[in-house]
Design an enzyme around this catalytic site. Structure first.
Site, PDB file in Angstrom:
ATOM      1  N   SER A 191     -47.817 -27.208  36.033  1.00 48.70           N
ATOM      2  CA  SER A 191     -47.234 -28.282  36.879  1.00 48.70           C
ATOM      3  C   SER A 191     -45.853 -28.057  37.244  1.00 48.70           C
ATOM      4  O   SER A 191     -45.162 -28.846  38.653  1.00 48.70           O
ATOM      5  CB  SER A 191     -48.044 -29.643  36.530  1.00 48.70           C
ATOM      6  N   GLU A 211       1.053  -1.279   0.133  1.00 41.24           N
ATOM      7  CA  GLU A 211       0.244   0.098  -0.152  1.00 41.24           C
ATOM      8  C   GLU A 211       0.537   1.401   0.103  1.00 41.24           C
ATOM      9  O   GLU A 211       0.183   2.437  -0.435  1.00 41.24           O
ATOM     10  CB  GLU A 211      -0.977   0.063   1.295  1.00 41.24           C
TER      11      GLU A 211
END
Length: 727
Positions: A426, A151
């Site tokens: 339950s 780069e």
């Protein structure tokens, strides 16, 4: 204009460059001699952490196995209590537990060893940018060399703008007749990414160049590189932008940056030019060509030997299956968010905190697999829009190991695990039976309970007539069988005999907010609402021998400087009688062996699992709470619109739990008999009623505080007669 840009650059660089998300880690696996951790558990953990299996470990992140022995080189990691270096260790196992831990080479033994936790993701996932900050000095030198070679090869020689690079790019583009090369330096790219938009104009390019000159003048090359390496854009994951090489490494390879091969580092550098264009999953050949170009530039610059270059370009891309940084456990992260706000003063997103959690990656993954496998099958019976929630907690510590908030585990929507208040049906019953068993002078597992038609009057004179699920009546049934079979009428009779106030007091001790419980007989059948997390808390207290541990998902919070802002040490306190809890859990084992959960016993008969099914009025909600030696697991199913789903606890949630626990490989639930609990024999008449007898056919444990039952009967009658007559 110059002063304004100068001030913008200075404020950014000398303040906080980025809003850093909180990084979230799973629980750490702690090994020590005698710990109930199996060989398979450690191997699975290393696989989850993406350790690489080899013949002989030579590098960090490698492991090897032999019979009941695992050798690996543990990664260095900054744990919540400080940094630890890499360790080359060998762990030996004695079947179901750790036998010995020692250092390879020196054979020096360790009393304890922690394996680094799995990175789960970022908490503030809605931020536009995601990154893990890693200082330049901790990044691989080949990666930095590759970046500069590709780069900005004059990076260390220009002042932020390179006229030579601009001229070179101009000539290359002129020859090609299109833009094939850019002239921006790394410093210019950083200025654009930090301060400017992607607008294509001369004015934007001028500001970019001017700011690059300011940055280069004010800050060192190392400071600029540090910022660039952590700012560079490398991918898009949904709404999240992946920035920085440290997170990019995790996104593409699932590995720490320090463990990437040079070809993998080169791919990351190659992606800088265009993450979308070179997307390696979508365009693998294009990405490979770009990677190989970076490798060639490294070789041309003397950063890579030709032989290494030739090896590197022959390697496949070796990506992980799919890049992702978004929350994979949105329900669990929702719980974390609540605990973080409650326990860390002045908490604000973007501080870059490190969050250590109690999540078990194995439990979480297998719970999600079970949901994905079972829900589509059940929808064929229950209809579409079936939803679920799963909460998994450590049986003893209360640490939350996993959480699923809906039928789509990865979907960040309504979190039913912590926000859905649904009728519990339950699953309330064990609390009622425990309240009774805390009174051993009145009740035992053998107490006969009335099972005949029953009508009770409410506070306003209205009649309430509960019925058993099968609409049958049996006259009388033993208490343990009423719990195992989940009979309603005996449960109501038992609860009324104990007293509503006593039942509510017991539930509060178990961890339920008493304000959630209506003081009405219907509460004895679960006609009130709790969340799956609240149900899990109730059962954790029962399953641990009566010791309540507050459920928690957050273990520790550490800031950027290593300061511990919060730490939770697992703790428990006696809440209800150990003996009554033990007897209740024994009764819940009977649910699995001969009651409503017996489907589970057909699959795992030797695991001695305990559980309880639950179904609310008109089948709107169905539940199963399962207990093995390791975890308490709560599963809820229903619909968000509260319509019936035509499922019971046995036909719905129990099936999901069964799928999960088979994947998880249960730890047998071996209960240590507490003091003053003894076995006693009972005769059973044709109607099923029990009566004490030394020669009975049925044996049940009894809490006998005074020890009188020990005097009343001989446990082994045959042995007694052999001794008496000297056979």
């Amino acid at each position: 204009m110059g002063n304004s840009l100068n001030q913008t650059v200075t404020e950014k660089f000398e303040g906080q460059l980025w809003q850093l998300p909180s990084v979230v880690y799973a629980r750490e696996l702690t090994l020590q001699p005698g710990a109930l951790i199996r060989y398979e558990d450690l191997v699975n953990e290393l696989e989850v952490l993406k350790y690489r299996k080899v013949n002989t470990p030579q590098k960090i992140g490698e492991y090897a196995t032999s019979r009941l022995k695992v050798e690996f080189i543990r990664r260095p990691f900054e744990f919540k209590d400080g940094a630890q270096e890499e360790r080359h260790v060998v762990v030996e196992f004695d079947y179901s537990k750790v036998k010995r831990i020692y250092e390879s080479g020196t054979k020096r033994e360790f009393g304890i060893l922690s394996v680094e936790p799995k990175l789960l993701g970022m908490l503030e996932a809605r931020a536009e940018e995601q990154r893990i900050y890693l200082p330049k000095d901790e990044m691989p030198q080949p990666l930095i060399a590759a970046l500069i070679a590709t780069e900005d090869k004059d990076f260390y020689h220009h002042d932020g703008v390179s006229p030579v690079a601009i001229a070179r790019a101009f000539v290359a583009n002129l020859k090609a007749g299109r833009t094939v090369q850019g002239g921006s330096t790394l410093t210019q790219q950083l200025a654009k990414n930090l301060f400017l938009t992607s607008e294509r104009s001369l004015w934007r390019k001028f500001k970019e160049a001017y700011m690059a000159l300011i940055i280069d003048y004010r800050y060192s090359k190392d400071q600029i590189l540090d910022a660039y390496l952590n700012q560079v854009y490398l991918a898009q994951s949904g709404a999240d932008a992946v920035h920085g090489f440290a997170l990019g490494s995790r996104f593409y390879f699932g590995l720490p940056l320090s463990e990437l091969r040079v070809d993998q580092q080169a791919l990351l550098v190659g992606l800088v030019k265009g993450p979308s264009y070179y997307n390696p999953w979508r365009y693998p050949e294009r990405a490979k060509r770009r990677r190989d170009l970076v490798l060639r530039l490294m070789m041309d610059n003397g950063e890579l030997e030709e032989v290494d270059y030739q090896l590197a370009i022959k390697r496949p891309l070796d990506l992980q299956e799919k890049g992702q940084i978004a929350n994979r456990q949105p329900a669990y992260f929702g719980q974390l968010q609540r605990e973080l706000k409650a326990n860390v003063d002045n908490y604000q997103p973007g501080q870059g905190l490190r969050l250590f959690t109690t999540l078990d990656p194995d439990s979480q993954a297998k719970a999600e697999q079970a949901v994905r496998q079972v829900i589509p099958t059940l929808e064929k019976k229950a209809g579409n829009e079936l939803e679920t929630a799963v909460v998994i907690a450590d049986r003893m510590s209360g640490e939350i190991r996993a959480m699923v908030g809906g039928s789509r585990p990865g979907y960040d929507g309504f979190n039913r695990a912590i926000d859905a208040k649904r009728q519990i049906g339950s699953v309330v019953k064990p609390a009622i039976y425990l309240a009774a068993l805390e009174q051993p002078g009145r009740f035992s597992l053998a107490t006969n309970l009335q099972d005949r038609p029953l009508t009770l009057k409410g506070q306003k004179g209205e009649n309430w007539t509960p019925r058993n699920y099968d609409r049958q009546y049996r006259g009388e049934v033993p208490l343990y069988l009423a719990l195992a079979k989940s009979y309603n009428i005996p449960t109501v009779n038992l609860g009324m005999a104990v007293g509503l106030d006593q039942v509510i007091d017991t539930m509060e001790k178990l961890g339920v907010d008493r304000n959630e419980i209506p003081k009405l007989p219907s509460m004895l059948l679960g006609a009130f609402t709790l969340t799956p997390v609240e149900v899990t808390q109730m059962y954790q207290t029962i399953a641990s021998g009566g010791r309540k541990s507050e459920l928690t998902a957050l273990s520790a919070v550490v800031d950027n400087d290593g300061n511990v802002l919060y730490q939770n040490w697992p703790k428990s306190a006696p809440a209800v009688s150990e003996q009554a809890s033990w007897l209740t859990l024994y009764g819940m084992q009977k649910v699995v062996t001969l009651g409503t959960g017996r489907y589970l016993n057909s699959l795992l008969p030797s695991s001695r699992l305990a559980g309880k099914t639950g179904t609310s009025d008109k089948g709107r909600d169905s539940w199963y709470v399962g207990v093995d030696g390791r975890e308490v697991v709560t599963v809820w199913m229903g619909r968000d619109d509260n319509k019936s789903v035509k499922l019971t606890g046995s036909s719905g949630p129990l099936r999901l739990y069964a799928d999960y626990i088979q994947r998880r490989d249960p730890e047998p639930l071996l209960l240590r008999t507490p003091p003053q609990v003894v076995d006693f024999n009972y005769n059973q008449d044709p109607r099923g009623r029990l009566a004490q007898s030394c020669l009975g056919q049925t044996q049940l444990p009894v809490w006998d505080p005074n020890g009188t039952l020990k005097k009343g009967c001989v446990k082994n009658v045959e042995t007694f007669f052999k001794r008496l007559f000297k056979w």
